[in-house]
Design a protein around this motif. Sequence first.
Motif, PDB file in Angstrom:
ATOM      1  N   VAL A 165       3.454  -0.987   4.067  1.00 30.74           N
ATOM      2  CA  VAL A 165       2.817   0.271   3.681  1.00 30.74           C
ATOM      3  C   VAL A 165       3.886   1.361   3.625  1.00 30.74           C
ATOM      4  O   VAL A 165       4.725   1.479   4.516  1.00 30.74           O
ATOM      5  N   VAL A 166       3.849   2.136   2.543  1.00 33.20           N
ATOM      6  CA  VAL A 166       4.815   3.216   2.314  1.00 33.20           C
ATOM      7  C   VAL A 166       4.073   4.538   2.382  1.00 33.20           C
ATOM      8  O   VAL A 166       3.064   4.731   1.690  1.00 33.20           O
ATOM      9  N   TRP A 167       4.570   5.449   3.205  1.00 32.74           N
ATOM     10  CA  TRP A 167       3.940   6.763   3.373  1.00 32.74           C
ATOM     11  C   TRP A 167       4.801   7.810   2.683  1.00 32.74           C
ATOM     12  O   TRP A 167       5.995   7.940   2.971  1.00 32.74           O
TER      13      TRP A 167
ATOM     14  N   ILE B 168       0.852  -1.194   0.000  1.00 30.23           N
ATOM     15  CA  ILE B 168       0.000   0.000   0.000  1.00 30.23           C
ATOM     16  C   ILE B 168       0.880   1.233   0.000  1.00 30.23           C
ATOM     17  O   ILE B 168       1.800   1.360   0.807  1.00 30.23           O
ATOM     18  N   LEU B 169       0.600   2.144  -0.927  1.00 29.64           N
ATOM     19  CA  LEU B 169       1.273   3.444  -0.981  1.00 29.64           C
ATOM     20  C   LEU B 169       0.266   4.502  -0.587  1.00 29.64           C
ATOM     21  O   LEU B 169      -0.874   4.491  -1.062  1.00 29.64           O
ATOM     22  N   THR B 170       0.680   5.426   0.268  1.00 30.34           N
ATOM     23  CA  THR B 170      -0.273   6.404   0.778  1.00 30.34           C
ATOM     24  C   THR B 170       0.400   7.741   1.039  1.00 30.34           C
ATOM     25  O   THR B 170       1.636   7.840   1.098  1.00 30.34           O
ATOM     26  N   SER B 171      -0.403   8.794   1.170  1.00 32.08           N
ATOM     27  CA  SER B 171       0.094  10.107   1.581  1.00 32.08           C
ATOM     28  C   SER B 171      -1.031  10.816   2.322  1.00 32.08           C
ATOM     29  O   SER B 171      -2.207  10.518   2.130  1.00 32.08           O
ATOM     30  N   GLY B 172      -0.655  11.756   3.181  1.00 31.41           N
ATOM     31  CA  GLY B 172      -1.654  12.438   4.000  1.00 31.41           C
ATOM     32  C   GLY B 172      -1.881  11.703   5.314  1.00 31.41           C
ATOM     33  O   GLY B 172      -1.734  10.478   5.380  1.00 31.41           O
ATOM     34  N   VAL B 173      -2.253  12.456   6.343  1.00 34.40           N
ATOM     35  CA  VAL B 173      -2.397  11.871   7.680  1.00 34.40           C
ATOM     36  C   VAL B 173      -3.568  10.898   7.741  1.00 34.40           C
ATOM     37  O   VAL B 173      -3.422   9.739   8.148  1.00 34.40           O
TER      38      VAL B 173
ATOM     39  N   PHE C 198       5.330   3.094   9.769  1.00 31.40           N
ATOM     40  CA  PHE C 198       5.257   2.675   8.367  1.00 31.40           C
ATOM     41  C   PHE C 198       6.504   1.862   8.018  1.00 31.40           C
ATOM     42  O   PHE C 198       7.566   2.039   8.625  1.00 31.40           O
ATOM     43  N   ASP C 199       6.375   1.000   7.032  1.00 34.53           N
ATOM     44  CA  ASP C 199       7.535   0.205   6.617  1.00 34.53           C
ATOM     45  C   ASP C 199       8.572   1.060   5.903  1.00 34.53           C
ATOM     46  O   ASP C 199       9.757   0.734   5.901  1.00 34.53           O
ATOM     47  N   LEU C 200       8.112   2.149   5.285  1.00 40.71           N
ATOM     48  CA  LEU C 200       9.029   3.087   4.640  1.00 40.71           C
ATOM     49  C   LEU C 200       8.356   4.450   4.568  1.00 40.71           C
ATOM     50  O   LEU C 200       7.178   4.545   4.221  1.00 40.71           O
ATOM     51  N   VAL C 201       9.104   5.497   4.903  1.00 40.28           N
ATOM     52  CA  VAL C 201       8.638   6.876   4.765  1.00 40.28           C
ATOM     53  C   VAL C 201       9.498   7.551   3.702  1.00 40.28           C
ATOM     54  O   VAL C 201      10.732   7.505   3.767  1.00 40.28           O
TER      55      VAL C 201
ATOM     56  N   ALA D  57      -5.542   5.169   7.769  1.00 38.47           N
ATOM     57  CA  ALA D  57      -6.460   4.191   7.172  1.00 38.47           C
ATOM     58  C   ALA D  57      -5.676   3.096   6.463  1.00 38.47           C
ATOM     59  O   ALA D  57      -6.019   1.910   6.536  1.00 38.47           O
ATOM     60  N   ALA D  58      -4.592   3.476   5.784  1.00 38.52           N
ATOM     61  CA  ALA D  58      -3.764   2.495   5.092  1.00 38.52           C
ATOM     62  C   ALA D  58      -3.070   1.562   6.080  1.00 38.52           C
ATOM     63  O   ALA D  58      -2.936   0.362   5.824  1.00 38.52           O
ATOM     64  N   LEU D  59      -2.661   2.090   7.232  1.00 37.36           N
ATOM     65  CA  LEU D  59      -2.020   1.255   8.252  1.00 37.36           C
ATOM     66  C   LEU D  59      -2.969   0.173   8.761  1.00 37.36           C
ATOM     67  O   LEU D  59      -2.585  -0.980   8.927  1.00 37.36           O
ATOM     68  N   ARG D  60      -4.221   0.559   8.995  1.00 35.01           N
ATOM     69  CA  ARG D  60      -5.205  -0.414   9.476  1.00 35.01           C
ATOM     70  C   ARG D  60      -5.419  -1.514   8.439  1.00 35.01           C
ATOM     71  O   ARG D  60      -5.490  -2.705   8.767  1.00 35.01           O
ATOM     72  N   ALA D  61      -5.530  -1.095   7.159  1.00 30.41           N
ATOM     73  CA  ALA D  61      -5.732  -2.086   6.094  1.00 30.41           C
ATOM     74  C   ALA D  61      -4.501  -2.981   5.938  1.00 30.41           C
ATOM     75  O   ALA D  61      -4.622  -4.189   5.698  1.00 30.41           O
TER      76      ALA D  61
END
Length: 319
Positions: free
Chosen positions: A93-95, A71-76, A112-115, A81-85
Amino acid sequence: MLHLSLRRRNEKMMLSVTQLAPVWVVEKAAAGEAGPAYILASRLGCLFRRISVDDLALDSDLKGRRAPGLILTSGVRSGYAALRAARKAECPVVWCVRGEARTAPMLRSLPFDLVVASSAAAVAPRFCPTLGPLSIVSPHLVARAGKAWQERLEHLPHPRVAVAVGEGAFRTEEEALLSGKKLAMMVNRYGGSVLLSVRGENRRSLTDAFITGLSSAFMLVWRKGEPDEDPTLGFMACSDCVVVAGGESPMLVEACVVDVPVFLMEREQDLRGARGRIALRLIEDRHLRILKDDFVPWPRSVLDEAGRVADIMKARWAL
């Protein structure tokens, strides 16, 4: 037992990234906008799908959807939400941080696994700093623009100087006029031409003064709002060097994707704020130089931060 459990989880992760839609992009973006998570996903070379953060928040057990491998995500809000999924799917999950980040110690501690963030901080196992914001502009996109514009620009003499003007390029009409005259003199010294694209302007009178100063040079001009498509990438791809004046930091990053010398039409002492810090990092890494009295080239590599980070992710998670 713990080692065996971790190995099974890793095997599941390695399997999941080979599924039909292994990557989810979870971020809130305006219509037609490519956020940093989307930009990064587009460089992975595999299928991905956008998932609405609202749908993800409501779909607590991911029913009816194939579990993601990444999962790739941005924004708080999107990030949590991505962390829960990701916990339910047992995937990384990458933020991606929007804008310039100055709190690297805090970012390294996030779950996160990667920021990924535009930052001057050092690399860490779960923190990947970039020289500037991730850009949708890639070397492939520049090459394609060059092919599209090559014939249309054949009549323009070399050396061609692509000039990209953004907002805040000039403070006064006198400054704009003198900048244009100086650039025209440099171009005429070699019998070249100017390919000017005005991508933003706070006051039209300032840009008019700059164009007046340039008028002694052979040039082609495009201004934002004209019916034609934005030719900036084509201009840069078909030129012998690029000059950037004003604009936000993404404009600097996009210019540095081109495989020619890139100059900044500003004084180094005027570089301030987030954009100034990014410009100084690009100068330090030899991607960019302050324009002085000549277009002398220097050895520089093409800047492609999105591609570099994508390669790191592909190696880490076997994408």
